[in-house]
Design a protein around this motif. Structure first.
Motif, PDB file in Angstrom:
ATOM      1  N   PHE A 157       0.809  -1.210   0.000  1.00 24.58           N
ATOM      2  CA  PHE A 157       0.000   0.000   0.000  1.00 24.58           C
ATOM      3  C   PHE A 157       0.851   1.272   0.000  1.00 24.58           C
ATOM      4  O   PHE A 157       0.624   2.189  -0.792  1.00 24.58           O
ATOM      5  N   SER A 158       1.839   1.332   0.891  1.00 18.30           N
ATOM      6  CA  SER A 158       2.621   2.557   1.065  1.00 18.30           C
ATOM      7  C   SER A 158       3.663   2.756  -0.024  1.00 18.30           C
ATOM      8  O   SER A 158       3.942   3.887  -0.433  1.00 18.30           O
ATOM      9  N   ILE A 159       4.261   1.670  -0.502  1.00 18.49           N
ATOM     10  CA  ILE A 159       5.352   1.785  -1.472  1.00 18.49           C
ATOM     11  C   ILE A 159       4.847   1.590  -2.909  1.00 18.49           C
ATOM     12  O   ILE A 159       5.074   2.425  -3.782  1.00 18.49           O
ATOM     13  N   LYS A 160       4.135   0.484  -3.141  1.00 19.71           N
ATOM     14  CA  LYS A 160       3.665   0.205  -4.513  1.00 19.71           C
ATOM     15  C   LYS A 160       2.389   0.965  -4.855  1.00 19.71           C
ATOM     16  O   LYS A 160       2.068   1.146  -6.019  1.00 19.71           O
ATOM     17  N   LYS A 214       4.279   7.328   6.276  1.00 20.64           N
ATOM     18  CA  LYS A 214       4.249   8.626   5.601  1.00 20.64           C
ATOM     19  C   LYS A 214       4.736   9.754   6.522  1.00 20.64           C
ATOM     20  O   LYS A 214       5.370  10.705   6.059  1.00 20.64           O
ATOM     21  N   ILE A 215       4.425   9.647   7.814  1.00 19.54           N
ATOM     22  CA  ILE A 215       4.917  10.648   8.778  1.00 19.54           C
ATOM     23  C   ILE A 215       6.435  10.693   8.739  1.00 19.54           C
ATOM     24  O   ILE A 215       7.065  11.762   8.662  1.00 19.54           O
ATOM     25  N   GLY A 216       7.051   9.518   8.810  1.00 16.42           N
ATOM     26  CA  GLY A 216       8.510   9.462   8.784  1.00 16.42           C
ATOM     27  C   GLY A 216       9.087   9.941   7.465  1.00 16.42           C
ATOM     28  O   GLY A 216      10.065  10.701   7.434  1.00 16.42           O
ATOM     29  N   LEU A 217       8.463   9.538   6.360  1.00 17.84           N
ATOM     30  CA  LEU A 217       8.986   9.865   5.034  1.00 17.84           C
ATOM     31  C   LEU A 217       8.818  11.343   4.701  1.00 17.84           C
ATOM     32  O   LEU A 217       9.752  12.008   4.235  1.00 17.84           O
ATOM     33  N   ASN A 218       7.643  11.887   4.957  1.00 13.78           N
ATOM     34  CA  ASN A 218       7.322  13.253   4.520  1.00 13.78           C
ATOM     35  C   ASN A 218       7.785  14.337   5.492  1.00 13.78           C
ATOM     36  O   ASN A 218       8.160  15.421   5.077  1.00 13.78           O
ATOM     37  N   PHE A 230      10.139  13.808   8.203  1.00 11.48           N
ATOM     38  CA  PHE A 230      11.509  13.673   8.717  1.00 11.48           C
ATOM     39  C   PHE A 230      12.470  13.058   7.707  1.00 11.48           C
ATOM     40  O   PHE A 230      13.640  12.856   8.010  1.00 11.48           O
ATOM     41  N   ASP A 231      11.932  12.729   6.505  1.00 10.46           N
ATOM     42  CA  ASP A 231      12.748  12.098   5.476  1.00 10.46           C
ATOM     43  C   ASP A 231      13.425  10.841   6.015  1.00 10.46           C
ATOM     44  O   ASP A 231      14.563  10.522   5.671  1.00 10.46           O
ATOM     45  N   SER A 232      12.711  10.141   6.867  1.00  6.23           N
ATOM     46  CA  SER A 232      13.255   8.924   7.466  1.00  6.23           C
ATOM     47  C   SER A 232      12.116   7.958   7.769  1.00  6.23           C
ATOM     48  O   SER A 232      11.337   8.181   8.692  1.00  6.23           O
ATOM     49  N   VAL A 233      12.044   6.891   6.997  1.00  4.94           N
ATOM     50  CA  VAL A 233      11.033   5.866   7.243  1.00  4.94           C
ATOM     51  C   VAL A 233      11.273   5.207   8.599  1.00  4.94           C
ATOM     52  O   VAL A 233      10.327   4.869   9.327  1.00  4.94           O
ATOM     53  N   SER A 234      12.536   5.028   8.953  1.00  2.09           N
ATOM     54  CA  SER A 234      12.873   4.403  10.238  1.00  2.09           C
ATOM     55  C   SER A 234      12.295   5.199  11.407  1.00  2.09           C
ATOM     56  O   SER A 234      11.781   4.621  12.378  1.00  2.09           O
ATOM     57  N   LEU A 235      12.368   6.531  11.311  1.00  6.14           N
ATOM     58  CA  LEU A 235      11.822   7.370  12.371  1.00  6.14           C
ATOM     59  C   LEU A 235      10.299   7.223  12.433  1.00  6.14           C
ATOM     60  O   LEU A 235       9.703   7.181  13.519  1.00  6.14           O
TER      61      LEU A 235
END
Length: 398
Positions: A123-126, A147-151, A153-158
Motif C-alpha cells: 500500500f505505502s510503497i507500490k 508517511k509521517i517518517g517519510l514526509n 523527517f525524510d526517514s522511514v525508520s523514524l
C-alpha cells in the motif's frame, strides 16, 4: 559524602530493593543477550562486555524502579477513592512503559514481522489498493506512520519508531488499566503486584508493541472490551459509557477480520450467565448487535474510502482447514478413497497438504483451500468438516 554512602548501602540491603533487582536482572539478561544474538547471531563473543552491560543496565533500571516505588508510597490521597485509583493507574502506566524502554532501544525502530511488511510494501510503497485479506485499518495505521517518517523527517525508520512508541503507549495504558481493575476487584496487593510485574517484565509483553502486526492493537482492544463487558454486568452504565463500549468493540473487530465470529459466539454465554437478570441480558445483547451492525458499516466505509479490494472468505476457514489438514496428516492411511477424493477436491494435491500443515499455524493450509469449490456447496463442506472433527477427536483421545 559518608552519609550518602551509608544511605546507599542501607537501600541496597533492603529486601524490597533486592526483590526489584532480581526481576530487573532477569529482564536485563534477556535484553542484552537478545540484542547480541540479534546483531551477531551468537552470544559467545564479547562475554565480558555483555556481563558489564547487563550489570550497568540492571543497576540503572533498579534505581529507577526504586524511585518510582517510593514516590508512589508518598502520594497523599486528598479527595476520594476515585482519586486514589487514578493515581494508581498513572503509577502502573509509568512502571510498565519505563520497563519497556530497554526493549525499544534494543530493537528500535520496529520489529518487522508477520503481515506488516507486506501491507506497508503493497500500500505505502507500490500504491496497491489494500485488500481485506488484512484489516484495512491496520494497513492505514502502518501507512500513516510510514508517511509521517517519510514526509516530515525524510526517514522511514523514524516513522516506524513512532509506530512502536504509539503502540507502546496504547498497550501500556490498557495494561495499567487492567492492573488497576484487578486491584479494584480484588483489593489484593499480591495479585496486583504479580499482574503488574507480568505486564512490565515478561519479555513477550515488552516486544509485542514493537511488532508490525494487527494483533497488537486487536489484543489490547480485546482485553479492554472484555473488562468493560464484565463491568457492564456488575453495574448500571450511563449512555456515554455504553457508547464507549460500542466504540471499543467496533475498533476491536476492525483490527481482526474474523473476530466477529467470536463476538457472535459470545451471545449464548451472555444468555446463560445473565439468565436471572433479563434486563441486563437484553442490554448486552443489544450492545453486541449494535457493535456488529456498526462494524459492518465501518468496514464497508473503509473499503469504499480507500478503494479497497474484497478478498475471499479464507479467513473464516482457519479452524475448518486445520481440522481437515490435521486428520489428513495423522490419519491418511485410514482414510477411504471417498474421503481422499473430497480432500483433493477442496485442497488439490493431498501430499502437499500434508507437507504444508503446521499444528500452530493455519495460514498454509488456509491458502491451499479452493474457496470456489466450497461456494458450490457450503453445506456439503461443513458436513465433511464435522466428519473430520470426529476423527480429530479420536486422534486427541489417542
Amino acid at each position: 559524602m559518608i552519609k550518602n554512602g551509608e544511605k546507599m548501602i542501607e537501600i541496597i540491603r533492603e529486601k524490597k530493593f533486592k526483590y526489584i533487582y532480581f526481576f530487573i536482572l532477569i529482564i536485563s539478561i534477556q535484553l542484552i543477550l537478545g540484542k547480541t544474538l540479534n546483531i551477531n547471531g551468537t552470544i559467545a563473543e564479547n562475554i565480558i562486555l555483555n556481563i558489564i552491560q547487563i550489570f550497568i543496565l540492571s543497576i540503572i533500571l533498579t534505581f529507577i524502579y526504586y524511585v518510582i516505588y517510593n514516590i508512589s508510597k508518598k502520594i497523599k490521597i486528598k479527595k476520594n477513592q476515585t482519586k486514589e485509583l487514578k493515581n494508581k493507574w498513572i503509577i502502573y502506566f509509568l512502571i510498565i512503559i519505563i520497563s519497556w524502554i530497554p526493549a525499544f532501544i534494543a530493537f528500535c525502530p520496529v520489529l518487522l514481522n508477520y503481515d506488516g511488511p507486506a501491507q506497508i510494501y503493497g500500500f505505502s510503497i507500490k500504491g496497491t489498493p489494500p485488500s481485506t485479506r488484512q484489516p484495512i485499518i491496520s494497513t492505514l495505521m502502518f501507512d500513516f506512520f510510514y508517511k509521517i517518517g517519510l514526509n516530515l523527517f525524510d526517514s522511514v525508520s523514524l516513522g516506524m519508531a513512532y509506530l512502536s512508541i504509539f503502540q507502546m503507549i496504547v498497550m501500556s495504558s490498557i495494561f495499567a488499566y487492567t492492573t488497576e481493575f484487578i486491584y479494584r476487584e480484588t483489593k489484593n496487593n499480591t495479585i496486583t503486584i504479580i499482574t503488574l510485574l507480568f505486564y512490565a517484565l515478561f519479555a513477550i509483553n515488552q516486544l509485542f508493541p514493537l511488532m508490525t502486526t494487527k494483533d497488537v492493537m486487536f489484543s489490547g482492544l480485546g482485553l479492554l472490551f472484555v473488562i468493560k463487558l464484565y463491568e457492564l454486568t456488575k453495574k448500571d452504565f450511563k449512555i456515554k459509557e455504553y457508547i464507549l463500549v460500542v466504540l471499543i468493540g467496533i475498533l476491536m473487530l476492525l483490527f481482526r477480520n474474523n473476530a466477529i465470529y467470536a463476538l457472535i459466539a459470545l451471545i449464548p454465554f451472555i444468555i446463560v450467565i445473565l439468565k436471572n437478570d433479563r434486563k441486563k441480558c437484553k442490554q448486552l445483547i443489544i450492545v453486541i448487535f449494535l457493535i456488529i451492525i456498526l462494524y459492518q458499516a465501518s468496514f464497508n466505509l473503509l473499503i469504499f474510502a480507500v478503494k479497497g479490494q474484497k478478498d475471499n472468505d479464507r479467513e473464516k476457514l482457519s479452524v475448518m482447514t486445520q481440522a481437515i489438514a490435521r486428520v489428513t496428516k495423522l490419519k491418511i492411511e485410514e482414510l477411504n478413497q471417498q474421503e481422499k477424493d473430497k480432500i483433493i477436491y477442496y485442497f488439490g494435491d493431498i501430499n502437499e497438504l500434508v507437507q504444508v500443515y503446521e499444528e500452530h499455524l493455519s495460514d498454509r493450509t488456509k491458502e491451499r483451500v479452493r474457496t470456489s469449490k466450497i461456494e458450490e456447496n457450503e453445506i456439503e463442506f461443513i458436513k465433511f468438516f464435522k466428519k473430520c472433527v470426529t476423527k480429530q477427536h479420536e486422534i486427541t483421545l489417542i
